[in-house]
Design an enzyme around this catalytic site. Structure first.
Site, PDB file in Angstrom:
ATOM      1  N   GLU A   1       1.517  -0.318  -4.912  1.00  0.00           N
ATOM      2  CA  GLU A   1       0.523   0.684  -5.274  1.00  0.00           C
ATOM      3  C   GLU A   1       1.195   2.040  -5.433  1.00  0.00           C
ATOM      4  O   GLU A   1       1.637   2.655  -4.461  1.00  0.00           O
ATOM      5  CB  GLU A   1      -0.577   0.798  -4.211  1.00  0.00           C
ATOM      6  CG  GLU A   1      -1.712   1.686  -4.684  1.00  0.00           C
ATOM      7  CD  GLU A   1      -2.200   2.710  -3.673  1.00  0.00           C
ATOM      8  OE1 GLU A   1      -3.233   3.337  -3.930  1.00  0.00           O
ATOM      9  OE2 GLU A   1      -1.538   2.917  -2.637  1.00  0.00           O
TER      10      GLU A   1
ATOM     11  N   ASP B   1       0.825  -1.207   0.000  1.00  0.00           N
ATOM     12  CA  ASP B   1       0.000   0.000   0.000  1.00  0.00           C
ATOM     13  C   ASP B   1       0.861   1.259   0.000  1.00  0.00           C
ATOM     14  O   ASP B   1       1.912   1.305   0.659  1.00  0.00           O
ATOM     15  CB  ASP B   1      -0.860  -0.032   1.278  1.00  0.00           C
ATOM     16  CG  ASP B   1      -1.839   1.119   1.398  1.00  0.00           C
ATOM     17  OD1 ASP B   1      -2.788   1.168   0.600  1.00  0.00           O
ATOM     18  OD2 ASP B   1      -1.660   1.974   2.289  1.00  0.00           O
TER      19      ASP B   1
HETATM   20  C1  AAO Z   1      -9.391   8.269   6.185  1.00  0.00           C
HETATM   21  C2  AAO Z   1     -10.194   9.535   5.937  1.00  0.00           C
HETATM   22  C3  AAO Z   1      -9.262  10.755   5.961  1.00  0.00           C
HETATM   23  C4  AAO Z   1      -8.522  10.810   7.296  1.00  0.00           C
HETATM   24  C5  AAO Z   1      -7.770   9.514   7.488  1.00  0.00           C
HETATM   25  C6  AAO Z   1      -7.051   9.432   8.816  1.00  0.00           C
HETATM   26  O1  AAO Z   1     -10.844   9.443   4.677  1.00  0.00           O
HETATM   27  O2  AAO Z   1     -10.051  11.915   5.799  1.00  0.00           O
HETATM   28  O3  AAO Z   1      -7.622  11.888   7.300  1.00  0.00           O
HETATM   29  O4  AAO Z   1      -8.686   8.412   7.413  1.00  0.00           O
HETATM   30  O5  AAO Z   1      -7.955   9.544   9.853  1.00  0.00           O
HETATM   31  C7  AAO Z   1      -7.962   4.661   2.625  1.00  0.00           C
HETATM   32  C8  AAO Z   1      -8.998   5.705   2.249  1.00  0.00           C
HETATM   33  C9  AAO Z   1      -8.753   7.015   2.960  1.00  0.00           C
HETATM   34  C10 AAO Z   1      -8.658   6.790   4.451  1.00  0.00           C
HETATM   35  C11 AAO Z   1      -7.491   5.848   4.673  1.00  0.00           C
HETATM   36  C12 AAO Z   1      -7.235   5.546   6.145  1.00  0.00           C
HETATM   37  O6  AAO Z   1      -8.967   5.896   0.845  1.00  0.00           O
HETATM   38  O7  AAO Z   1      -9.863   7.865   2.684  1.00  0.00           O
HETATM   39  O8  AAO Z   1      -8.452   8.024   5.120  1.00  0.00           O
HETATM   40  O9  AAO Z   1      -7.791   4.592   4.028  1.00  0.00           O
HETATM   41  O10 AAO Z   1      -8.349   5.016   6.731  1.00  0.00           O
HETATM   42  C13 AAO Z   1      -3.249   8.737  -2.382  1.00  0.00           C
HETATM   43  C14 AAO Z   1      -2.140   7.729  -2.127  1.00  0.00           C
HETATM   44  C15 AAO Z   1      -2.588   6.309  -2.314  1.00  0.00           C
HETATM   45  C16 AAO Z   1      -3.880   6.019  -1.546  1.00  0.00           C
HETATM   46  C17 AAO Z   1      -4.918   7.012  -2.034  1.00  0.00           C
HETATM   47  C18 AAO Z   1      -6.269   6.799  -1.343  1.00  0.00           C
HETATM   48  O11 AAO Z   1      -1.047   8.014  -2.980  1.00  0.00           O
HETATM   49  O12 AAO Z   1      -1.562   5.465  -1.838  1.00  0.00           O
HETATM   50  O13 AAO Z   1      -4.455   8.340  -1.735  1.00  0.00           O
HETATM   51  N1  AAO Z   1      -4.323   4.624  -1.690  1.00  0.00           N
HETATM   52  C19 AAO Z   1      -4.018   3.627  -0.633  1.00  0.00           C
HETATM   53  C20 AAO Z   1      -5.179   2.670  -0.411  1.00  0.00           C
HETATM   54  C21 AAO Z   1      -6.327   3.394   0.253  1.00  0.00           C
HETATM   55  C22 AAO Z   1      -5.908   3.859   1.644  1.00  0.00           C
HETATM   56  C23 AAO Z   1      -4.498   4.270   1.724  1.00  0.00           C
HETATM   57  C24 AAO Z   1      -3.626   4.196   0.665  1.00  0.00           C
HETATM   58  C25 AAO Z   1      -3.981   4.608   3.061  1.00  0.00           C
HETATM   59  O14 AAO Z   1      -5.528   2.049  -1.597  1.00  0.00           O
HETATM   60  O15 AAO Z   1      -7.479   2.592   0.335  1.00  0.00           O
HETATM   61  O16 AAO Z   1      -6.722   5.000   2.033  1.00  0.00           O
HETATM   62  O17 AAO Z   1      -3.576   3.366   3.639  1.00  0.00           O
HETATM   63  C26 AAO Z   1      -3.625  12.000  -6.502  1.00  0.00           C
HETATM   64  C27 AAO Z   1      -2.287  11.356  -6.214  1.00  0.00           C
HETATM   65  C28 AAO Z   1      -2.432  10.032  -5.530  1.00  0.00           C
HETATM   66  C29 AAO Z   1      -3.331  10.147  -4.322  1.00  0.00           C
HETATM   67  C30 AAO Z   1      -4.676  10.741  -4.787  1.00  0.00           C
HETATM   68  C31 AAO Z   1      -5.683  10.855  -3.655  1.00  0.00           C
HETATM   69  O18 AAO Z   1      -4.339  11.234  -7.490  1.00  0.00           O
HETATM   70  O19 AAO Z   1      -1.603  11.161  -7.424  1.00  0.00           O
HETATM   71  O20 AAO Z   1      -1.154   9.563  -5.122  1.00  0.00           O
HETATM   72  O21 AAO Z   1      -3.536   8.836  -3.763  1.00  0.00           O
HETATM   73  O22 AAO Z   1      -4.439  12.002  -5.347  1.00  0.00           O
HETATM   74  O23 AAO Z   1      -5.244  11.786  -2.750  1.00  0.00           O
HETATM   75  C32 AAO Z   1      -6.842  12.168 -10.698  1.00  0.00           C
HETATM   76  C33 AAO Z   1      -5.355  12.145 -10.880  1.00  0.00           C
HETATM   77  C34 AAO Z   1      -4.692  11.346  -9.780  1.00  0.00           C
HETATM   78  C35 AAO Z   1      -5.033  11.984  -8.495  1.00  0.00           C
HETATM   79  C36 AAO Z   1      -6.530  11.904  -8.378  1.00  0.00           C
HETATM   80  C37 AAO Z   1      -7.052  12.488  -7.126  1.00  0.00           C
HETATM   81  O24 AAO Z   1      -7.358  10.866 -10.925  1.00  0.00           O
HETATM   82  O25 AAO Z   1      -5.091  11.572 -12.110  1.00  0.00           O
HETATM   83  O26 AAO Z   1      -3.302  11.325  -9.930  1.00  0.00           O
HETATM   84  O27 AAO Z   1      -7.148  12.623  -9.431  1.00  0.00           O
HETATM   85  O28 AAO Z   1      -6.702  13.834  -7.049  1.00  0.00           O
END
Ligand code: AAO
Length: 490
Positions: free
Chosen positions: A233, A197
């Site tokens: 990932e 992850d």
């Molecule tokens: C939760 C709450 C948060 C709180 C946190 C702590 O939602 O508000 O602050 O708890 O209390 C998952 C959920 C999260 C959750 C987290 C922990 O999705 O909502 O937070 O569990 O419970 C980035 C990372 C990537 C990550 C993704 C979700 O780079 O690694 O965010 N994925 C993994 C898992 C996921 C998990 C985590 C990581 C954490 O698969 O399930 O989170 O363990 C851009 C960047 C990306 C970035 C995204 C989202 O992407 O390039 O790197 O991903 O933004 O922030 C277009 C663009 C694309 C862009 C996207 C969004 O598509 O092409 O590049 O728009 O802007």
């Protein structure tokens, strides 16, 4: 680290998102092995925070509290039993490993964790591992909030908290040791590898050091000297400072462009056409074949988290979803992963798996017709998808061949002399004779049905001695595609 260690020529991985270990064990035996799925990506098995506001979101599992193997999917004994039973029928298990961070900074203090282990997010104290405040990156991060604020600053992305999740100091030998111990315990239990992850948020050098400490796979099921399969990932859609290529030497990497592009193509957005996919794969600027882990949607982008945006197609768009998954499984590029979801109320993207009042996850209900119920979608059990997973096994190693397109959204391609697939995503009928490259004979279409005993429950296709076959696909068909392969010959 790039080899999934597939057994019996099986090819596709399925993500059984939020399934309990007992259900996965049963699924390996009753469905995945007989149908030819190669492996399962399981949800994070370590103990996590237990959140009640919102109520038990799926994402609580991405906030580790300890490395005890005690989660919403079951305890350590149930996990061990599942890994053993799946391995015994040749289905590999890949663990979703959360090693970049612990819980959110606002996670509080107490025993609100899946197995009641005490922790304090305020003091960064996780005594069961133990990690203390010295084991986190706070001192290294230089943003005001302590969170990642700018994805174009590689130091922030690696050293600050991702959405407030307490960021582990993976440069420390001690922390690397604890992470490696956790992963090695799973390797020794028999897992074949890991989905790692949030790799964008970890330095490649730190990952290299951790992977280097990992054991070889358990020789009860794997060849001597086998390294764990690692798929990392990293969301790289282009345009950010961190590139997926920084991780290629460490293992495979998730190719997020794949699902985003294919979604737009099947939706016919922005003038995209299926005929443009003649050079699908590296020709589209995707990463090298040997590095790619591909999928149509994942547990994040099917609900608007992570990368890909609203082009992503999911089971909610069933008709084009089946076509997109079939395209992926028919095409040779990458290691393919099929998504298996649960239904949620689409305005509540946090909603966890189907569960009882007390928050415990429901069993996966299997209906008489072999589909799932009780909120479990089981895309991997949809006939069209299951049969295309078999198609991928049958054509494995054969080249992409005999391409045809109508200049629009009708295309066809084969895999050497072992399989052929035709798609009609135009708003009119497809009616054409094509060279399939297959030996002459009568074949059963594995989309509308399948071979059952000696007969075909769906359409039949006559392939002439010269490989030619006539295809007629109405744009109003339930599934406007046809697929035949060597094992569907009658
Ligand atoms: C939760 C709450 C948060 C709180 C946190 C702590 O939602 O508000 O602050 O708890 O209390 C998952 C959920 C999260 C959750 C987290 C922990 O999705 O909502 O937070 O569990 O419970 C980035 C990372 C990537 C990550 C993704 C979700 O780079 O690694 O965010 N994925 C993994 C898992 C996921 C998990 C985590 C990581 C954490 O698969 O399930 O989170 O363990 C851009 C960047 C990306 C970035 C995204 C989202 O992407 O390039 O790197 O991903 O933004 O922030 C277009 C663009 C694309 C862009 C996207 C969004 O598509 O092409 O590049 O728009 O802007």
């Amino acid at each position: 680290y790039h080899n999934p260690h597939n057994k019996h020529g099986r090819q596709a991985i399925v993500h059984l998102f939020e399934w309990k270990w007992s259900d996965i064990a049963a699924e390996c035996e009753r469905f995945l092995a007989p149908k030819g799925y190669a492996g399962v990506q399981i949800s994070p098995p370590q103990e996590s925070i237990l959140l009640t506001s919102p109520w038990r979101p799926w994402w609580e599992r991405y906030q580790p509290i300890s490395y005890n193997l005690c989660s919403r999917s079951g305890n350590e004994n149930e996990l061990r039993d599942m890994i053993t039973r799946c391995n015994n029928v040749g289905v590999n298990i890949y663990v979703d490993a959360i090693i970049n961070h612990m819980c959110g900074a606002g996670g509080g203090e107490g025993t609100h964790s899946t197995c009641g282990t005490y922790f304090s997010a305020d003091r960064k104290d996780f005594p069961s591992i133990p990690y203390s405040s010295f084991d986190f990156n706070e001192g290294k991060c230089r943003t005001g909030s302590g969170d990642i604020e700018n994805y174009n600053d590689i130091y922030q992305v690696r050293d600050c908290n991702l959405v407030s999740l307490l960021d582990l100091a993976l440069e420390k030998d001690y922390v690397r040791g604890k992470v490696a111990d956790f992963m090695n315990k799973l390797i020794d239990m028999g897992v074949a590898g890991f989905r790692v992850d949030a790799c964008k948020h970890m330095w490649p050098g730190d990952l290299n050091a951790i992977y280097g400490r990992l054991h070889n796979l358990n020789t009860r099921w794997f060849n001597e000297g086998s390294r764990p399969f690692m798929f990392q990932e990293v969301i790289d859609m282009g345009g950010e400072a961190i590139k997926s290529s920084e991780y290629f030497h460490l293992g495979r990497v998730t190719e997020f462009k794949y699902g985003a592009k294919i979604g737009g193509i099947f939706r016919k957005w922005n003038g995209e056409k299926l005929s443009y996919t003649k050079n699908w794969g590296e020709g589209w600027g995707f990463m090298p074949d040997g590095n790619a882990l591909v999928f149509i949607d994942n547990h994040d982008n099917q609900r608007g988290h992570g990368g890909g945006g609203n082009a992503i197609v999911t089971f909610w768009d069933a008709r084009i979803y089946k076509m997109a998954v079939a395209y992926m499984l028919a095409h040779p590029y990458g290691v393919a992963r099929v998504m298996s979801s649960f239904r949620w109320n689409r305005t509540d993207d946090w909603q966890g798996p189907p569960s009882h009042e007390d928050g415990s996850t429901k069993d996966v209900l299997i209906n008489a017709d072999s589909t799932c119920g009780d909120g479990w979608v089981c895309e991997h059990r949809w006939r069209q998808i299951t049969n295309m997973a078999t198609f991928r096994n049958v054509v494995n190693g054969q080249p992409h061949s005999n391409w045809w397109d109508n200049g629009n959204n009708q295309v066809a391609f084969g895999r050497g002399n072992r399989g052929f697939i035709v798609f009609n995503n135009d708003d009119w009928q497809l009616d054409v004779t094509l060279n399939t490259g297959m030996p002459g004979g009568v074949y059963c279409d594995v989309i509308s049905g399948q071979k059952d005993g000696g007969r075909c429950t769906g359409k039949t296709i006559n392939v002439e001695a010269d490989g030619g076959a006539h295809f007629k696909i109405s744009n109003t068909d339930e599934d406007p595609m046809v697929a035949i392969h060597a094992d569907s010959k009658l």
